[in-house]
Design a protein around this motif. Structure first.
Motif, PDB file in Angstrom:
ATOM      1  N   GLN A  84      65.540 -17.610   6.382  1.00 14.28           N
ATOM      2  CA  GLN A  84      65.335 -18.368   5.209  1.00 14.28           C
ATOM      3  C   GLN A  84      64.775 -19.350   5.184  1.00 14.28           C
ATOM      4  O   GLN A  84      64.351 -19.914   6.703  1.00 14.28           O
ATOM      5  CB  GLN A  84      67.659 -19.133   4.758  1.00 14.28           C
ATOM      6  N   VAL A  85      63.577 -20.232   4.671  1.00 19.17           N
ATOM      7  CA  VAL A  85      62.775 -21.468   4.958  1.00 19.17           C
ATOM      8  C   VAL A  85      63.618 -22.411   3.527  1.00 19.17           C
ATOM      9  O   VAL A  85      63.607 -22.361   2.273  1.00 19.17           O
ATOM     10  CB  VAL A  85      61.621 -21.221   4.459  1.00 19.17           C
ATOM     11  N   ASP A  86      64.034 -23.723   3.955  1.00 20.95           N
ATOM     12  CA  ASP A  86      64.298 -24.500   3.016  1.00 20.95           C
ATOM     13  C   ASP A  86      63.123 -25.932   2.943  1.00 20.95           C
ATOM     14  O   ASP A  86      62.984 -26.357   4.233  1.00 20.95           O
ATOM     15  CB  ASP A  86      65.632 -25.152   2.926  1.00 20.95           C
ATOM     16  N   MET A  87      63.650 -26.544   1.992  1.00 26.02           N
ATOM     17  CA  MET A  87      62.882 -27.800   1.603  1.00 26.02           C
ATOM     18  C   MET A  87      62.886 -29.346   2.163  1.00 26.02           C
ATOM     19  O   MET A  87      64.373 -29.278   1.946  1.00 26.02           O
ATOM     20  CB  MET A  87      62.128 -27.949   0.320  1.00 26.02           C
ATOM     21  N   MET A  88      62.835 -29.702   3.102  1.00 27.00           N
ATOM     22  CA  MET A  88      63.569 -30.912   3.613  1.00 27.00           C
ATOM     23  C   MET A  88      62.928 -32.013   2.861  1.00 27.00           C
ATOM     24  O   MET A  88      63.756 -33.175   2.733  1.00 27.00           O
ATOM     25  CB  MET A  88      63.650 -31.087   5.425  1.00 27.00           C
ATOM     26  N   ARG A  89      61.383 -31.907   3.429  1.00 26.18           N
ATOM     27  CA  ARG A  89      60.634 -32.983   2.367  1.00 26.18           C
ATOM     28  C   ARG A  89      59.315 -33.090   2.256  1.00 26.18           C
ATOM     29  O   ARG A  89      58.737 -32.242   2.699  1.00 26.18           O
ATOM     30  CB  ARG A  89      60.500 -34.296   3.620  1.00 26.18           C
ATOM     31  N   ASP A  90      59.335 -33.530   0.730  1.00 24.20           N
ATOM     32  CA  ASP A  90      58.385 -33.278  -0.319  1.00 24.20           C
ATOM     33  C   ASP A  90      56.836 -34.070  -0.404  1.00 24.20           C
ATOM     34  O   ASP A  90      57.634 -35.021   0.438  1.00 24.20           O
ATOM     35  CB  ASP A  90      58.680 -32.233  -1.507  1.00 24.20           C
ATOM     36  N   ILE A  91      56.431 -33.238  -0.302  1.00 28.20           N
ATOM     37  CA  ILE A  91      55.134 -34.082  -0.883  1.00 28.20           C
ATOM     38  C   ILE A  91      54.942 -35.381  -2.223  1.00 28.20           C
ATOM     39  O   ILE A  91      56.114 -35.011  -2.762  1.00 28.20           O
ATOM     40  CB  ILE A  91      54.125 -33.117  -1.105  1.00 28.20           C
ATOM     41  N   HIS A  92      54.523 -36.036  -1.972  1.00 32.34           N
ATOM     42  CA  HIS A  92      54.744 -37.543  -2.616  1.00 32.34           C
ATOM     43  C   HIS A  92      53.592 -37.713  -3.182  1.00 32.34           C
ATOM     44  O   HIS A  92      53.027 -38.914  -3.865  1.00 32.34           O
ATOM     45  CB  HIS A  92      55.114 -38.572  -2.646  1.00 32.34           C
ATOM     46  N   ILE A  93      52.421 -36.848  -3.621  1.00 31.26           N
ATOM     47  CA  ILE A  93      50.962 -37.573  -4.553  1.00 31.26           C
ATOM     48  C   ILE A  93      50.899 -35.922  -5.272  1.00 31.26           C
ATOM     49  O   ILE A  93      51.545 -34.767  -5.246  1.00 31.26           O
ATOM     50  CB  ILE A  93      49.779 -36.899  -2.952  1.00 31.26           C
ATOM     51  N   GLU A  94      50.006 -36.675  -5.974  1.00 34.49           N
ATOM     52  CA  GLU A  94      49.645 -35.199  -6.932  1.00 34.49           C
ATOM     53  C   GLU A  94      48.494 -34.172  -6.642  1.00 34.49           C
ATOM     54  O   GLU A  94      47.558 -34.765  -6.087  1.00 34.49           O
ATOM     55  CB  GLU A  94      49.293 -35.903  -8.541  1.00 34.49           C
ATOM     56  N   LEU A  95      49.029 -33.191  -6.846  1.00 32.06           N
ATOM     57  CA  LEU A  95      47.672 -31.923  -6.225  1.00 32.06           C
ATOM     58  C   LEU A  95      47.651 -31.640  -7.570  1.00 32.06           C
ATOM     59  O   LEU A  95      46.269 -30.436  -7.297  1.00 32.06           O
ATOM     60  CB  LEU A  95      48.246 -30.990  -5.186  1.00 32.06           C
ATOM     61  N   GLU A  96      47.597 -31.430  -8.674  1.00 34.48           N
ATOM     62  CA  GLU A  96      47.034 -30.795  -9.921  1.00 34.48           C
ATOM     63  C   GLU A  96      45.178 -31.079  -9.514  1.00 34.48           C
ATOM     64  O   GLU A  96      45.213 -32.284  -9.901  1.00 34.48           O
ATOM     65  CB  GLU A  96      47.448 -31.022 -11.120  1.00 34.48           C
ATOM     66  N   GLY A  97      44.437 -29.769  -9.842  1.00 33.21           N
ATOM     67  CA  GLY A  97      43.080 -29.855  -9.944  1.00 33.21           C
ATOM     68  C   GLY A  97      42.270 -30.789  -8.557  1.00 33.21           C
ATOM     69  O   GLY A  97      41.411 -30.505  -9.136  1.00 33.21           O
ATOM     70  N   LYS A  98      43.609 -30.489  -7.738  1.00 31.36           N
ATOM     71  CA  LYS A  98      42.399 -30.714  -6.149  1.00 31.36           C
ATOM     72  C   LYS A  98      42.330 -29.896  -5.207  1.00 31.36           C
ATOM     73  O   LYS A  98      42.881 -29.263  -5.674  1.00 31.36           O
ATOM     74  CB  LYS A  98      43.344 -32.010  -5.793  1.00 31.36           C
ATOM     75  N   PRO A  99      40.975 -29.695  -4.162  1.00 33.64           N
ATOM     76  CA  PRO A  99      41.306 -28.817  -3.428  1.00 33.64           C
ATOM     77  C   PRO A  99      42.088 -29.414  -2.077  1.00 33.64           C
ATOM     78  O   PRO A  99      42.092 -30.996  -1.682  1.00 33.64           O
ATOM     79  CB  PRO A  99      40.324 -29.576  -2.516  1.00 33.64           C
ATOM     80  N   VAL A 100      43.254 -28.213  -2.222  1.00 33.20           N
ATOM     81  CA  VAL A 100      44.279 -28.671  -0.911  1.00 33.20           C
ATOM     82  C   VAL A 100      43.656 -27.586   0.049  1.00 33.20           C
ATOM     83  O   VAL A 100      43.791 -26.555   0.591  1.00 33.20           O
ATOM     84  CB  VAL A 100      45.303 -28.424  -1.601  1.00 33.20           C
ATOM     85  N   LEU A 101      43.885 -29.042   1.673  1.00 32.43           N
ATOM     86  CA  LEU A 101      44.605 -28.183   2.929  1.00 32.43           C
ATOM     87  C   LEU A 101      45.702 -27.935   3.272  1.00 32.43           C
ATOM     88  O   LEU A 101      45.844 -29.130   3.506  1.00 32.43           O
ATOM     89  CB  LEU A 101      42.894 -28.726   3.614  1.00 32.43           C
ATOM     90  N   LEU A 102      46.583 -26.665   3.664  1.00 33.50           N
ATOM     91  CA  LEU A 102      47.447 -27.357   3.859  1.00 33.50           C
ATOM     92  C   LEU A 102      47.307 -27.267   5.700  1.00 33.50           C
ATOM     93  O   LEU A 102      46.877 -25.738   5.874  1.00 33.50           O
ATOM     94  CB  LEU A 102      48.363 -25.828   3.373  1.00 33.50           C
ATOM     95  N   VAL A 103      48.695 -27.292   6.534  1.00 32.08           N
ATOM     96  CA  VAL A 103      47.932 -27.581   7.814  1.00 32.08           C
ATOM     97  C   VAL A 103      49.095 -27.442   8.622  1.00 32.08           C
ATOM     98  O   VAL A 103      50.322 -28.522   8.472  1.00 32.08           O
ATOM     99  CB  VAL A 103      47.023 -28.850   8.389  1.00 32.08           C
ATOM    100  N   ASP A 104      49.232 -26.389   9.781  1.00 33.03           N
ATOM    101  CA  ASP A 104      50.135 -26.297  10.339  1.00 33.03           C
ATOM    102  C   ASP A 104      50.040 -25.772  11.836  1.00 33.03           C
ATOM    103  O   ASP A 104      48.891 -25.978  12.134  1.00 33.03           O
ATOM    104  CB  ASP A 104      51.132 -24.910   9.912  1.00 33.03           C
ATOM    105  N   ASP A 105      50.638 -25.820  12.674  1.00 30.75           N
ATOM    106  CA  ASP A 105      50.852 -26.410  14.001  1.00 30.75           C
ATOM    107  C   ASP A 105      50.460 -24.534  14.795  1.00 30.75           C
ATOM    108  O   ASP A 105      49.379 -24.391  15.248  1.00 30.75           O
ATOM    109  CB  ASP A 105      51.429 -26.384  15.110  1.00 30.75           C
ATOM    110  N   ILE A 106      51.297 -23.748  13.878  1.00 32.45           N
ATOM    111  CA  ILE A 106      51.277 -22.158  14.482  1.00 32.45           C
ATOM    112  C   ILE A 106      51.522 -21.662  13.442  1.00 32.45           C
ATOM    113  O   ILE A 106      52.551 -22.043  12.849  1.00 32.45           O
ATOM    114  CB  ILE A 106      52.357 -22.204  15.685  1.00 32.45           C
ATOM    115  N   LEU A 107      51.134 -20.259  13.188  1.00 29.50           N
ATOM    116  CA  LEU A 107      50.712 -19.259  12.105  1.00 29.50           C
ATOM    117  C   LEU A 107      51.908 -17.536  13.244  1.00 29.50           C
ATOM    118  O   LEU A 107      51.055 -17.728  13.788  1.00 29.50           O
ATOM    119  CB  LEU A 107      50.217 -19.032  11.603  1.00 29.50           C
ATOM    120  N   ASP A 108      53.277 -17.974  12.876  1.00 29.78           N
ATOM    121  CA  ASP A 108      54.001 -17.288  13.252  1.00 29.78           C
ATOM    122  C   ASP A 108      54.364 -15.937  12.482  1.00 29.78           C
ATOM    123  O   ASP A 108      53.466 -15.181  12.357  1.00 29.78           O
ATOM    124  CB  ASP A 108      55.121 -17.776  14.592  1.00 29.78           C
ATOM    125  N   THR A 109      55.765 -16.427  12.337  1.00 25.93           N
ATOM    126  CA  THR A 109      55.917 -15.131  11.687  1.00 25.93           C
ATOM    127  C   THR A 109      55.938 -14.993  10.140  1.00 25.93           C
ATOM    128  O   THR A 109      55.379 -13.990   9.833  1.00 25.93           O
ATOM    129  CB  THR A 109      57.821 -14.802  11.199  1.00 25.93           C
TER     130      THR A 109
END
Ligand code: PRP
Length: 182
Positions: A84-109
């Protein structure tokens, strides 16, 4: 007192190698997004240090950025089975039509990035790429490949550069392995 307090740590990736790896990653990202304004979404808490270094290097490569953070939570030991993964704090910017880069420290499971990237895709970005400091492919439960990977590591308990053991060691400027007694 937490067991983490007295952990024995052994360096795995020193600061020089770590920054060399991130520099190469930034070269690739900067080439791919040349001339664009890139929307960077960092996943808290683990990615705070990686994101901070990444965006400063992208700035030096003349990539214009809009930056926000998102916090999601996985649930304790139960996560292994329930996933189970839940949202705790969402983004506050508009992403529609934009190039987005999602960044995390580690890709595990893969559960966190799978959840977070599905969530961001709902905002209809023009493109959505993922970037991780570390990849532990041997641990994958949900099939997921990041577009940009700093280092691929074996299944070791790693801390530092944002990664923690009970909230500790995130501040290390290098990556270490927590030694467990055999
Ligand atoms: C860690 C890490 C990633 C996630 C990766 O976060 O920061 O976001 O686990 O694991 P997965 O691929 O198995 O989902 P954690 O939940 O420990 O929170 P943190 O970011 O606050 O350290």
């Amino acid at each position: 007192m937490s067991e983490a307090h007295n952990a024995i740590l052994e360096p795995l990736i020193n600061e020089v190698d770590l920054h060399a790896g991130i520099s190469e990653l930034v070269d690739r990202i900067a080439d791919d997004f040349e001339g664009e304004e890139l929307y960077v979404v960092g996943l808290l808490r683990g990615s705070f240090m990686f994101t901070a270094d990444l965006v400063r290097l992208l700035y030096r490569r003349d990539i214009r950025l809009v930056i926000d953070f998102m916090t999601v939570a996985s649930y304790g030991a139960a996560t292994e089975s329930s996933g189970q993964v839940d949202m705790m704090r969402d983004i506050h910017i508009e992403l529609e039509g934009k190039p987005v880069l999602l960044v995390d420290d580690i890709l595990d499971t893969g559960r966190t990035l799978d959840f977070a990237s599905r969530h961001l895709a709902e905002f209809k970005p023009a493109s959505l790429k993922t970037c991780v400091f570390l990849d532990k492919p041997s641990r994958r439960v949900v099939p997921f490949e990041a577009d940009y990977v700093g280092f691929t590591v074996p299944d070791l308990f790693v801390v530092g550069y944002g990664l923690d053991f009970d909230g500790r060691y995130r501040e290390l400027p290098h990556l270490s392995v927590v030694k467990t007694d055999a």
